[in-house]
Design a protein around this motif. Structure first.
Motif, mmCIF file in Angstrom:
data_model
loop_
_atom_site.group_PDB
_atom_site.id
_atom_site.type_symbol
_atom_site.label_atom_id
_atom_site.label_comp_id
_atom_site.label_asym_id
_atom_site.label_seq_id
_atom_site.Cartn_x
_atom_site.Cartn_y
_atom_site.Cartn_z
ATOM 1 N N SER A 272 -21.502 -30.128 39.396
ATOM 2 C CA SER A 272 -22.159 -31.276 40.009
ATOM 3 C C SER A 272 -21.503 -32.574 39.549
ATOM 4 C CB SER A 272 -23.647 -31.274 39.629
ATOM 5 O OG SER A 272 -24.327 -32.348 40.241
ATOM 6 N N ALA A 273 -21.067 -32.602 38.288
ATOM 7 C CA ALA A 273 -20.371 -33.788 37.773
ATOM 8 C C ALA A 273 -18.994 -33.928 38.407
ATOM 9 C CB ALA A 273 -20.253 -33.697 36.253
ATOM 10 N N ALA A 274 -18.298 -32.790 38.601
ATOM 11 C CA ALA A 274 -16.959 -32.829 39.202
ATOM 12 C C ALA A 274 -16.997 -33.312 40.642
ATOM 13 C CB ALA A 274 -16.315 -31.444 39.125
ATOM 14 N N SER A 358 -20.983 -26.045 26.382
ATOM 15 C CA SER A 358 -21.968 -27.059 26.018
ATOM 16 C C SER A 358 -21.402 -28.459 26.256
ATOM 17 C CB SER A 358 -22.365 -26.906 24.547
ATOM 18 O OG SER A 358 -21.241 -27.067 23.708
ATOM 19 N N ASN A 359 -22.220 -29.311 26.835
ATOM 20 C CA ASN A 359 -21.874 -30.714 27.098
ATOM 21 C C ASN A 359 -20.690 -30.883 28.054
ATOM 22 O OD1 ASN A 359 -23.875 -31.883 25.347
ATOM 23 N ND2 ASN A 359 -22.580 -31.312 23.605
ATOM 24 N N GLN A 360 -20.325 -29.829 28.807
ATOM 25 C CA GLN A 360 -19.177 -29.925 29.704
ATOM 26 C C GLN A 360 -19.399 -30.984 30.782
ATOM 27 O OE1 GLN A 360 -16.305 -28.678 29.323
ATOM 28 N NE2 GLN A 360 -15.315 -28.000 31.198
ATOM 29 N N GLY A 366 -17.393 -38.358 31.596
ATOM 30 C CA GLY A 366 -16.649 -39.274 30.738
ATOM 31 C C GLY A 366 -15.197 -39.388 31.150
ATOM 32 N N LEU A 367 -14.591 -38.253 31.539
ATOM 33 C CA LEU A 367 -13.203 -38.272 31.993
ATOM 34 C C LEU A 367 -13.068 -39.096 33.265
ATOM 35 C CD1 LEU A 367 -10.262 -37.309 31.821
ATOM 36 C CD2 LEU A 367 -10.942 -35.263 33.110
ATOM 37 N N TRP A 423 -8.047 -33.593 30.717
ATOM 38 C CA TRP A 423 -8.354 -32.622 31.771
ATOM 39 C C TRP A 423 -7.957 -31.211 31.340
ATOM 40 C CZ3 TRP A 423 -5.054 -29.262 34.216
ATOM 41 C CH2 TRP A 423 -5.582 -28.543 35.273
ATOM 42 N N ALA A 424 -6.785 -31.059 30.740
ATOM 43 C CA ALA A 424 -6.327 -29.741 30.299
ATOM 44 C C ALA A 424 -7.294 -29.150 29.285
ATOM 45 C CB ALA A 424 -4.922 -29.848 29.705
ATOM 46 N N TYR A 425 -7.799 -29.999 28.390
ATOM 47 C CA TYR A 425 -8.755 -29.524 27.381
ATOM 48 C C TYR A 425 -10.043 -29.048 28.043
ATOM 49 C CZ TYR A 425 -12.301 -29.787 23.718
ATOM 50 O OH TYR A 425 -13.344 -29.497 22.869
ATOM 51 N N LEU A 426 -10.569 -29.843 28.986
ATOM 52 C CA LEU A 426 -11.813 -29.456 29.657
ATOM 53 C C LEU A 426 -11.619 -28.216 30.522
ATOM 54 C CD1 LEU A 426 -13.247 -32.950 30.704
ATOM 55 C CD2 LEU A 426 -13.867 -31.536 28.745
#
Length: 761
Positions: A272-274, A358-360, A366-367, A423-426
């Motif tokens: 939903s955030a994306a 968690s917290n994704q 934030g990104l 982005w790569a980390y997420l």
């Protein structure tokens, strides 16, 4: 022919190492063989005309004031203004002719008889061919010294005082002295374009630009390697088809497959955030297309826009000159495409794994906020920097670096790099269940490799400063620009499309992994070294001509494979029936493959033949290639992924408006490219053949009645693209009002599609 994934992975590593060695050696050679910046340029009496400091300060003015997005240098940049290398050379030749006509015959050059004019021409050509510096000093004849001063004053009139006729605003370069320094820089590039490289029988730029009066004509290597490239074209196309038919890869098919319906798939908070990446990208896209319409019209009215300045009392040229509009147009194009790709890359992992770290969702938001801050800061910095509000050494750090595709200041480039890494980390967090289960060459790993390669190649943009030799600067700049497009972006396309087809249940994960590795191998084996065709005329050694010819031709192979995949995907779509829920995303993926072949393949190959490229470099033929490849290939894929994201996140789905937008974009792009842009390019090619390169970039050429008619003929296509984008923005805004509510991540059960994906080993 059966090829294992492990074998493909080993071949991919070998190709990567070979590319690294070749391009690393090329970087070392670039520093050694770059045209020398002279300590001094002196006249016949020993008087100092220019110094190395003035030339480097002229390069800084060129970048700081955005001149690369008004005209071009060494053929690279915008095509609205002249190419400064060719322009300075043309002005130099004309001034030297006038000097000798007056000193020898006491008349103007145009008033001389045929024999006198031939004698003057021969003298000028001889002097320009004999220009090797001695001990760091360029020694000018009296005629060259006179020409140097004349060019300086011409550049003061054009770029400091301004010229409505040329579309140059007043004070584009802040001071008269900076304009003279810019002329020194342009004249230096003209000098090494007509001066033989030590120990060679050609100039530093391999005799580019075409200017017979200065002795610049194409060398034998351009003809020889063009013939070789034509032979390789036939072989390359054949190899591409053979590889595609030989390697056993299942083709997409919707028959007998349980395709998960979007409404039956749980929506997680991070997805939903994306979703919010889509409206941000849509607004950036609309701004880009509106600026594109303004840029196209500037070629007709160079200081006006349909009388708006008269009606509203606004000076369009001073408020938003071509260079600023072009800078924002380019950067917005990169930003909206990257935004959609990043958003889709964060939406897909939970879809495939059913896993929500968690917290994704908070980190995804934030990104997005960070990327918006960087985008707004970078675009604002460009405006402030080019208008002289950022003084001292900070202009290229906070303001505008002033190099095409790398306009934003270094600070904002660091922010973009941090965004790619974030982005790569997420994405890695979201793909963790797959990463833990699969081999290092699995599909999830490939997604990370593709995204990571974008960040890796972006670091090449930090290898130079405004004080770096322009030839070396261009060497590194093309690492970012070309290797993104021909390497990392193509890799990312294949990886994302493969993962999307798996998520639709149209392709097994093992098959997708093999397909991604095959095409990544082809892209890595051709596209990376293929960047060398950009080095032919910028002052690099001529060894790049054979290398660039071969590998630029071989770039066609992966594009043939991608085209064949698109056609197979189309067949799958055609037989899917009305129940298939992903028709629209599929249509965009297919269009991306077709435009990729047309823009990057057909048009790209044509303009990259050395002999053709020698004449067409920096003409509207390149514009056609760039628009078809960038928007057609990468833009349509990005929109397709946005449509896929919307399909999962919106209730009461209707694709009617998006279908209209799809056809407006496709028809509009075809009209723009084939009715207007390419015909202008072919007329420019003819103008170069029959005159000089500078003639094809001159006001006289752009003012021809036929050329102006073709510029007007672009209006329908541009209007359709703008209309399609406006409809897309409206549709996204309307759909957001009916978006689905995300499910609680802790209560989500893994769907059948996800279980199949995880168990497909």
């Amino acid at each position: 022919m059966r090829v294992t994934r492990r074998t493909l992975a080993k071949a991919l590593v070998v190709a990567f190492v070979v590319n690294l060695v070749v391009m690393g050696a090329g970087a070392s050679l670039a520093y050694q063989e770059a045209p020398p910046i002279p300590d001094r340029v002196v006249g016949p009496d020993g008087e100092t005309i220019a110094t190395d400091d003035r030339i480097q300060e002229g390069k800084a003015a060129f970048q700081r004031d955005g001149l690369m997005n008004h005209g071009s240098i060494l053929g690279n940049g915008a095509y609205f203004g002249p190419d400064y290398t060719a322009d300075a050379l043309e002005l130099k030749v004309d001034a030297m002719r006038e000097y000798y006509a007056d000193s020898r015959y006491g008349e103007a050059y145009d008033e001389l008889g045929v024999e006198e004019r031939a004698a003057v021409d021969a003298r000028v050509e001889t002097e320009l061919s004999d220009g090797t510096p001695a001990d760091g000093t360029i020694e000018h004849s009296a005629a060259e010294a006179y020409a140097h001063r004349q060019v300086r004053e011409t550049y003061v009139e054009r770029y400091h005082e301004g010229s409505n006729e040329r579309g140059v605003p007043a004070n584009m370069i802040d001071s008269e002295e900076d304009a003279r320094r810019f002329a020194d820089f342009a004249l230096w590039t003209a000098w090494f374009s007509h001066t033989d490289r030590p120990g060679a029988d050609h100039s530093y730029t391999n005799e580019w630009p075409y200017q017979p009066a200065a002795g610049n004509v194409p060398g034998a290597s351009a003809m020889t390697w063009s013939v070789v490239a034509m032979v390789l074209l036939v072989a390359g196309a054949g190899i591409g088809v053979w590889l595609y038919k030989s390697i056993d890869l299942p083709e997409p098919s919707t028959e007998g497959v349980d395709v998960p319906h979007p409404d039956d798939v749980d929506l997680l908070p991070s997805q939903s955030a994306a979703l919010w990446f889509v409206p941000v990208a849509a607004l950036l896209f609309l701004a880009q297309t509106l600026l594109g319409g303004l840029l196209a019209h500037f070629y007709i009215e160079r200081h006006a826009f349909f009388g708006v300045e008269s009606i509203l009392g606004v000076d369009i040229l001073q408020l938003l000159p071509f260079a600023m509009a072009k800078t924002w147009h380019i950067d917005l194009g990169i930003l909206w495409i990257a935004t959609l790709w990043l958003g889709a890359g964060l939406f897909l992992p939970p879809l495939l794994t059913g896993y929500e770290p968690s917290n994704q969702a908070r980190y995804v938001k934030g990104l997005l906020v960070a990327l918006v801050v960087v985008a707004v800061g970078g675009l604002t910095g460009i405006w402030f920097g080019s208008h002289g509000y950022i003084d001292g050494d900070l202009w290229w750090i906070l303001g505008n670096e002033g190099l095409e595709y790398l306009e934003v200041g270094k600070l904002w480039q660091v922010g973009l790099l941090a965004g790619f890494l974030g982005w790569a980390y997420l994405a890695a967090r979201g793909l963790k269940p797959l990463l833990d289960r699969e081999e290092p060459y699995g599909l999830a790993h490939m997604i990370l490799y593709a995204g990571g390669s974008i960040a890796l190649l972006f670091t090449a943009g930090f290898m130079f400063t405004p004080q770096t030799n322009i030839a070396v600067t261009e060497f590194w700049r093309w690492w970012v620009v070309h290797m993104w497009v021909e390497g990392a972006f193509e890799f990312f396309i294949v990886a994302v499309v493969g993962m999307t087809l798996v998520s639709m249940n149209l392709l097994r994960r093992r098959s997708a992994e093999k397909a991604v590795m095959v095409e990544a191998l082809l892209v890595m084996g051709t596209g990376v070294i293929g960047v060398s065709h950009h080095y032919w005329w910028i002052g690099m050694p001529d060894l790049w001509i054979p290398i660039g010819s071969v590998f630029s031709t071989l770039e066609l192979i992966p594009l043939v494979v991608i085209l064949l995949e698109a056609l197979n995907e189309y067949r799958a779509l055609a037989t899917s029936g009305e129940s298939f829920p992903y028709t629209l995303p599929f249509m965009f993926i297919i269009a991306s493959g077709l435009w990729n072949f047309v823009g990057a393949g057909v048009l790209g190959f044509f303009i990259n033949l050395p002999l053709i490229n020698y004449y067409e470099h920096g003409t509207y033929l390149t514009v056609g290639h760039a628009h078809a490849a960038m928007f057609g290939a990468f833009g349509f894929l990005a929109i397709g992924m946005a449509t896929y994201v919307l399909r999962f996140t919106i209730r009461d789905w209707s694709g009617r408006r998006l279908r209209w937008a799809f056809w407006l974009w496709n028809v509009g792009l075809a009209l723009m490219v084939f009715v207007s842009v390419l015909p202008v390019g072919f007329l420019q090619l003819e103008a170069v053949f029959t005159g000089s390169y500078d003639a094809a970039r001159s006001l006289a050429f752009y003012g021809r009645p036929l050329v102006q008619t073709l510029f007007w003929a672009r209006l329908p296509g541009d209007t359709m693209i703008i209309a399609g984008t406006a409809l897309f923005v409206y549709d996204v805004a309307a759909k957001l009002r009916t978006r689905r509510v995300a499910d609680d991540a802790d209560s989500v059960a893994t769907t059948g599609a996800v279980r199949a994906f995880l168990s497909d080993d």
